[in-house]
Design a protein around this motif. Structure first.
Motif, PDB file in Angstrom:
ATOM      1  N   ARG A 226       0.805  -1.219   0.000  1.00  0.00           N
ATOM      2  CA  ARG A 226       0.000   0.000   0.000  1.00  0.00           C
ATOM      3  C   ARG A 226       0.844   1.277   0.000  1.00  0.00           C
ATOM      4  O   ARG A 226       0.356   2.352  -0.329  1.00  0.00           O
ATOM      5  N   ASN A 227       2.127   1.163   0.352  1.00  0.00           N
ATOM      6  CA  ASN A 227       2.956   2.359   0.477  1.00  0.00           C
ATOM      7  C   ASN A 227       3.456   2.917  -0.845  1.00  0.00           C
ATOM      8  O   ASN A 227       3.837   4.084  -0.917  1.00  0.00           O
ATOM      9  N   ALA A 228       3.497   2.091  -1.879  1.00  0.00           N
ATOM     10  CA  ALA A 228       4.049   2.565  -3.160  1.00  0.00           C
ATOM     11  C   ALA A 228       3.414   1.849  -4.337  1.00  0.00           C
ATOM     12  O   ALA A 228       4.072   1.585  -5.334  1.00  0.00           O
ATOM     13  N   ALA A 229       2.135   1.564  -4.231  1.00  0.00           N
ATOM     14  CA  ALA A 229       1.472   0.746  -5.245  1.00  0.00           C
ATOM     15  C   ALA A 229       1.570   1.341  -6.644  1.00  0.00           C
ATOM     16  O   ALA A 229       1.636   0.608  -7.634  1.00  0.00           O
ATOM     17  N   ASP A 230       1.604   2.684  -6.741  1.00  0.00           N
ATOM     18  CA  ASP A 230       1.633   3.320  -8.050  1.00  0.00           C
ATOM     19  C   ASP A 230       3.034   3.383  -8.654  1.00  0.00           C
ATOM     20  O   ASP A 230       3.212   3.862  -9.776  1.00  0.00           O
ATOM     21  N   ARG A 231       4.030   2.876  -7.925  1.00  0.00           N
ATOM     22  CA  ARG A 231       5.399   2.931  -8.442  1.00  0.00           C
ATOM     23  C   ARG A 231       6.065   1.560  -8.495  1.00  0.00           C
ATOM     24  O   ARG A 231       7.285   1.460  -8.655  1.00  0.00           O
ATOM     25  N   LEU A 232       5.274   0.509  -8.375  1.00  0.00           N
ATOM     26  CA  LEU A 232       5.813  -0.848  -8.405  1.00  0.00           C
ATOM     27  C   LEU A 232       5.369  -1.556  -9.681  1.00  0.00           C
ATOM     28  O   LEU A 232       4.227  -1.420 -10.115  1.00  0.00           O
ATOM     29  N   VAL A 233       6.271  -2.334 -10.275  1.00  0.00           N
ATOM     30  CA  VAL A 233       5.967  -3.094 -11.477  1.00  0.00           C
ATOM     31  C   VAL A 233       6.155  -4.574 -11.166  1.00  0.00           C
ATOM     32  O   VAL A 233       7.226  -5.000 -10.726  1.00  0.00           O
ATOM     33  N   GLY A 234       5.088  -5.356 -11.367  1.00  0.00           N
ATOM     34  CA  GLY A 234       5.168  -6.777 -11.048  1.00  0.00           C
ATOM     35  C   GLY A 234       5.972  -7.566 -12.058  1.00  0.00           C
ATOM     36  O   GLY A 234       6.708  -8.487 -11.698  1.00  0.00           O
ATOM     37  N   LEU A 235       5.850  -7.216 -13.339  1.00  0.00           N
ATOM     38  CA  LEU A 235       6.565  -7.933 -14.386  1.00  0.00           C
ATOM     39  C   LEU A 235       6.966  -6.930 -15.456  1.00  0.00           C
ATOM     40  O   LEU A 235       6.107  -6.352 -16.127  1.00  0.00           O
ATOM     41  N   SER A 236       8.248  -6.703 -15.600  1.00  0.00           N
ATOM     42  CA  SER A 236       8.745  -5.701 -16.542  1.00  0.00           C
ATOM     43  C   SER A 236       8.494  -6.123 -17.986  1.00  0.00           C
ATOM     44  O   SER A 236       8.400  -7.320 -18.279  1.00  0.00           O
ATOM     45  N   PRO A 237       8.400  -5.160 -18.894  1.00  0.00           N
ATOM     46  CA  PRO A 237       8.281  -5.500 -20.322  1.00  0.00           C
ATOM     47  C   PRO A 237       9.441  -6.396 -20.743  1.00  0.00           C
ATOM     48  O   PRO A 237      10.587  -6.173 -20.346  1.00  0.00           O
ATOM     49  N   HIS A 238       9.141  -7.412 -21.529  1.00  0.00           N
ATOM     50  CA  HIS A 238      10.171  -8.373 -21.904  1.00  0.00           C
ATOM     51  C   HIS A 238       9.765  -9.112 -23.169  1.00  0.00           C
ATOM     52  O   HIS A 238       8.626  -9.017 -23.622  1.00  0.00           O
ATOM     53  N   THR A 239      10.694  -9.852 -23.715  1.00  0.00           N
ATOM     54  CA  THR A 239      10.435 -10.701 -24.877  1.00  0.00           C
ATOM     55  C   THR A 239      10.690 -12.147 -24.486  1.00  0.00           C
ATOM     56  O   THR A 239      11.725 -12.452 -23.885  1.00  0.00           O
ATOM     57  N   ASP A 240       9.754 -13.037 -24.798  1.00  0.00           N
ATOM     58  CA  ASP A 240       9.936 -14.450 -24.503  1.00  0.00           C
ATOM     59  C   ASP A 240      10.653 -15.138 -25.658  1.00  0.00           C
ATOM     60  O   ASP A 240      10.656 -14.635 -26.789  1.00  0.00           O
ATOM     61  N   PRO A 241      11.247 -16.314 -25.395  1.00  0.00           N
ATOM     62  CA  PRO A 241      11.966 -17.047 -26.448  1.00  0.00           C
ATOM     63  C   PRO A 241      11.036 -17.433 -27.594  1.00  0.00           C
ATOM     64  O   PRO A 241       9.834 -17.602 -27.404  1.00  0.00           O
ATOM     65  N   ASN A 242      11.619 -17.597 -28.764  1.00  0.00           N
ATOM     66  CA  ASN A 242      10.865 -17.993 -29.947  1.00  0.00           C
ATOM     67  C   ASN A 242      11.273 -19.379 -30.398  1.00  0.00           C
ATOM     68  O   ASN A 242      12.333 -19.882 -30.036  1.00  0.00           O
TER      69      ASN A 242
END
Length: 246
Positions: A226-242
């Motif tokens: 609750r202290n920083a919910a607007d500044r936390l990212v659960g899973l960063s943008p990324h590319t999965d293997p092909n």
């Protein structure tokens, strides 16, 4: 994620434990390396464009039942091909994986993360592997981190499993993973056939690219803060293997 055997990740603190500490006191501070940029700063707008018949802000939704039904398969297959060409991903509904299989896996995964930290550490990552409990792709002591704990396992083929990282609690965990990974593999192979058909290729060709390749399972736990919910990212943008053609 074939590189899991050779590329490791630096150990980091448990996000669950950090969340407990931050939420337990009024002025609990989230470590700076988990915080994204100031929410008041200017950020680029993300425009989400969707499928022709679902509106401009809808992720493509593909109905697996319609793919299987000869009366609707051709139209749905064309929609699938369009989603692959223009988006690169889609939501699959009516996939046929039994609710019980999904529910058992979700329950056992939750059961694993509910354990005390020392019990979870029995499955901790090792320096030479991404498998196990921890966080992936941590390569330096000052990089930004996801607000999540991870459990990554290589599940197929069975002989490739490294049981050092497989939880023994809950007792049904391995059975639940077996059942889910088997259903997911069957669904994936059928879906690959429809994807190939949608672009005018031999339905067996795309399936052949992936058949026999390693199958991994990654589950993430995102504890509330609750202290920083607007500044936390659960899973960063990324590319999965092909998949690579043979």
């Amino acid at each position: 994620m074939a590189e899991a055997r050779t590329n490791g990740s630096l150990p980091v603190a448990s996000v669950q434990e950090l969340a407990k500490a931050c939420n337990g006191v009024a002025d609990g501070q989230v470590p700076e390396r988990y915080l994204s940029k100031d929410p008041t700063s200017a950020e680029e707008a993300v425009v989400v464009a969707g499928d022709d018949d679902e509106g401009a802000c809808a992720i493509p939704v593909i109905d697996f039942h319609r793919l299987l039904d000869p009366r609707s398969s051709e139209v749905e297959c064309a929609r699938l091909a369009s989603a692959c060409r223009h988006w690169g991903f889609f939501q699959l509904v009516n996939h046929g994986v039994p609710d019980e299989v999904i529910g058992n896996l979700m329950s056992d995964v939750a059961g694993f993360f509910e354990q005390p930290l020392e019990d979870k550490k029995e499955c901790a990552q090792q320096p030479d592997s991404l498998e196990g409990y921890g966080q992936a792709f941590v390569v330096s002591d000052d990089q930004k981190l996801d607000w999540a704990d991870m459990l990554y396992l290589q599940v197929q083929p069975i002989e490739s499993r490294d049981t050092r990282f497989w939880p023994t609690r809950p007792a049904s965990f391995r059975h639940s993973v077996d059942a889910y990974s088997s259903e997911a593999a069957k669904l994936t192979y059928r879906l690959l056939e429809f994807m190939a058909k949608g672009v005018g290729a031999d339905p067996a060709s795309l399936r052949g690219v992936f058949e026999g390749q390693a199958q991994g399972m990654r589950v993430n736990f995102y504890p509330p803060c609750r202290n920083a919910a607007d500044r936390l990212v659960g899973l960063s943008p990324h590319t999965d293997p092909n998949g690579n053609g043979r």
